[in-house]
Scaffold this motif. Sequence first.
Motif, PDB file in Angstrom:
ATOM      1  N   LEU A 175       0.839  -1.200   0.000  1.00 63.20           N
ATOM      2  CA  LEU A 175       0.000   0.000   0.000  1.00 63.20           C
ATOM      3  C   LEU A 175       0.877   1.255   0.000  1.00 63.20           C
ATOM      4  O   LEU A 175       0.614   2.198  -0.749  1.00 63.20           O
ATOM      5  N   ARG A 176       1.921   1.255   0.829  1.00 65.75           N
ATOM      6  CA  ARG A 176       2.795   2.426   0.877  1.00 65.75           C
ATOM      7  C   ARG A 176       3.539   2.609  -0.446  1.00 65.75           C
ATOM      8  O   ARG A 176       3.766   3.741  -0.882  1.00 65.75           O
ATOM      9  N   ILE A 177       3.897   1.517  -1.084  1.00 71.43           N
ATOM     10  CA  ILE A 177       4.563   1.615  -2.389  1.00 71.43           C
ATOM     11  C   ILE A 177       3.616   2.216  -3.415  1.00 71.43           C
ATOM     12  O   ILE A 177       3.989   3.107  -4.179  1.00 71.43           O
ATOM     13  N   ARG A 178       2.373   1.731  -3.433  1.00 76.95           N
ATOM     14  CA  ARG A 178       1.388   2.280  -4.369  1.00 76.95           C
ATOM     15  C   ARG A 178       1.054   3.738  -4.052  1.00 76.95           C
ATOM     16  O   ARG A 178       0.652   4.494  -4.924  1.00 76.95           O
ATOM     17  N   ASN A 179       1.234   4.115  -2.785  1.00 73.86           N
ATOM     18  CA  ASN A 179       0.986   5.493  -2.368  1.00 73.86           C
ATOM     19  C   ASN A 179       2.205   6.386  -2.594  1.00 73.86           C
ATOM     20  O   ASN A 179       2.197   7.552  -2.199  1.00 73.86           O
ATOM     21  N   GLN A 180       3.254   5.797  -3.216  1.00 73.25           N
ATOM     22  CA  GLN A 180       4.503   6.523  -3.498  1.00 73.25           C
ATOM     23  C   GLN A 180       5.089   7.116  -2.217  1.00 73.25           C
ATOM     24  O   GLN A 180       5.563   8.256  -2.178  1.00 73.25           O
ATOM     25  N   PHE A 181       5.036   6.303  -1.168  1.00 72.47           N
ATOM     26  CA  PHE A 181       5.549   6.731   0.127  1.00 72.47           C
ATOM     27  C   PHE A 181       7.063   6.522   0.174  1.00 72.47           C
ATOM     28  O   PHE A 181       7.553   5.429  -0.067  1.00 72.47           O
ATOM     29  N   HIS A 182       7.804   7.598   0.478  1.00 68.23           N
ATOM     30  CA  HIS A 182       9.254   7.541   0.634  1.00 68.23           C
ATOM     31  C   HIS A 182       9.641   8.236   1.929  1.00 68.23           C
ATOM     32  O   HIS A 182       8.954   9.146   2.399  1.00 68.23           O
ATOM     33  N   TRP A 183      10.776   7.821   2.490  1.00 64.13           N
ATOM     34  CA  TRP A 183      11.271   8.442   3.713  1.00 64.13           C
ATOM     35  C   TRP A 183      12.093   9.693   3.437  1.00 64.13           C
ATOM     36  O   TRP A 183      12.439  10.422   4.373  1.00 64.13           O
ATOM     37  N   HIS A 184      12.406   9.964   2.181  1.00 58.03           N
ATOM     38  CA  HIS A 184      13.303  11.073   1.857  1.00 58.03           C
ATOM     39  C   HIS A 184      12.807  12.425   2.376  1.00 58.03           C
ATOM     40  O   HIS A 184      13.619  13.213   2.894  1.00 58.03           O
ATOM     41  N   PRO A 185      11.513  12.759   2.258  1.00 57.42           N
ATOM     42  CA  PRO A 185      11.074  14.054   2.798  1.00 57.42           C
ATOM     43  C   PRO A 185      11.375  14.212   4.285  1.00 57.42           C
ATOM     44  O   PRO A 185      11.790  15.294   4.723  1.00 57.42           O
ATOM     45  N   MET A 186      11.184  13.145   5.077  1.00 59.06           N
ATOM     46  CA  MET A 186      11.477  13.228   6.504  1.00 59.06           C
ATOM     47  C   MET A 186      12.970  13.351   6.747  1.00 59.06           C
ATOM     48  O   MET A 186      13.412  14.099   7.635  1.00 59.06           O
ATOM     49  N   ILE A 187      13.766  12.635   5.964  1.00 60.22           N
ATOM     50  CA  ILE A 187      15.225  12.715   6.117  1.00 60.22           C
ATOM     51  C   ILE A 187      15.708  14.126   5.791  1.00 60.22           C
ATOM     52  O   ILE A 187      16.566  14.685   6.494  1.00 60.22           O
ATOM     53  N   GLU A 188      15.144  14.709   4.735  1.00 59.33           N
ATOM     54  CA  GLU A 188      15.554  16.060   4.353  1.00 59.33           C
ATOM     55  C   GLU A 188      15.204  17.065   5.442  1.00 59.33           C
ATOM     56  O   GLU A 188      16.035  17.916   5.811  1.00 59.33           O
ATOM     57  N   VAL A 189      13.991  16.984   5.968  1.00 58.88           N
ATOM     58  CA  VAL A 189      13.581  17.890   7.037  1.00 58.88           C
ATOM     59  C   VAL A 189      14.450  17.696   8.271  1.00 58.88           C
ATOM     60  O   VAL A 189      14.867  18.666   8.917  1.00 58.88           O
TER      61      VAL A 189
END
Length: 469
Positions: A308-322
């Motif tokens: 589900l998260r893959i289909r939702n294009q969920f990535h951790w990169h935004p949190m890592i950047e913040v």
Amino acid sequence: MSLKSSVLICYLCLLSPIAYADGLDGSRLSLNWIIPFGAILLSIALMPILFKSLWHHHYGKIIFGWTLVFIGLFNWQFGLSSTMQLVCHAILTEYIPFMILLLALFTISGGILIDSNIKGTPINNTLLLLIGILLASIMGTTGSAMLMIRPLIRANEQRQHRVHIIIFFIFLVANIGGGLTPLGDPPLFIGFLKGVDFIWTLQQMGLPVLLNTTLLLTSFYIIDRYYYRKEPQPYLNNNTESLVLNIEGKYNFILLILVILTVLMTAIWETNISIEFLYTTISLSNLIRDLSLIILIILSLSITTKSLRIRNQFHWHPMIEVAKLFIGIFITITPVIAILKAGNEGELSDMISVVTNSSGEPINNMYFWLSGLLSGFLDNAPTYLVFFNLASGDANILMSNFPTTLLAISMGSVFMGALTYIGNAPNIMVKSIANQSNINMPSFFGYMRWSISLLIPLFIIDSLVFIRL
């Protein structure tokens, strides 16, 4: 930030012999202490333009480098004890709780897949923005932004002109939409904790939020209609006969509600119980809040399938950047806030003095513009608190005797967080998610060209309509 960097800072915290309980005395600081914070802001603004590849691969190291410069200079000036107190206090009482809350909202909303065949037409995009605005004052700007950004991107994934859609999303959903209630944006929540009535905020902020959202949504519809007509003809003719809407991961809605209740209940729970950890005083209510949010994060990860998260294009990169950007901001911003808090005794006394006339009465428009412009570049929550205390510090006095002053501070702190990418945490998270979806978002100054041209005229209208001298 790398693991080694985190370990280093925690190790330095252990060296601190006394607690950083009373904060930093801003009256003892010169304006030179603003330079490291300014260097971080300039790095965020200029390096993606001038040194794109270097910044993309090493922005965490660059931010940490400026932070170490600040720590080194502060240690040389005030000694190891004071330096470690400052670092521990910034990380343990501000940065970590901030990141835990963002992580909870980001993770849980990322487990909700809103899948539909809705097409990104001007009217549909306007409706999606409106839904995000309505949700922002209920579940906060971060929660609403993280929930609605992916459906909006999916609705417009076939369009060539999409940048303006994300920019208006930042304006409306990540900022102005949260101005209706104390749950919507951190500055208003701080006012609520200081005694500002929930209903007062709703009543006083209602018309400003309504006016701003109406004007911006109208502007968006006109601009989006212009760009929509420039789309390729096959896209324009690809009409959907019937709407199909499918929502997966619905249990995460319950977890989002629990996040809101957790923050609200632990914030209004008054207790004198606290613990000492790494020589920093942490209240029991804040500790319970953070632990509860961590449990909710784990629950969301457990009940939501990876597919589900893959289909939702969920990535951790935004949190890592913040996380990498804000660790430096939270540490180096400390002297800036301290100097502001020092008021007339600090180096920024000339700027602070312009909010009061010769008779000692508040100049409401100056409260609006100063609290707003500073919120566009500093953390808007402490900026609100600085001007709240400067005006009186007593919520009952402000609500009864100086309601326009309190309204000016509230409007400025909430609305003008949209002026820059770093004005509010959701801004940069939305930008990162958009970039991950192959939307080429503008640079720091490129974004500000949009915000200045569209928002400054709007804020001038606000000052003329709602704020009296």
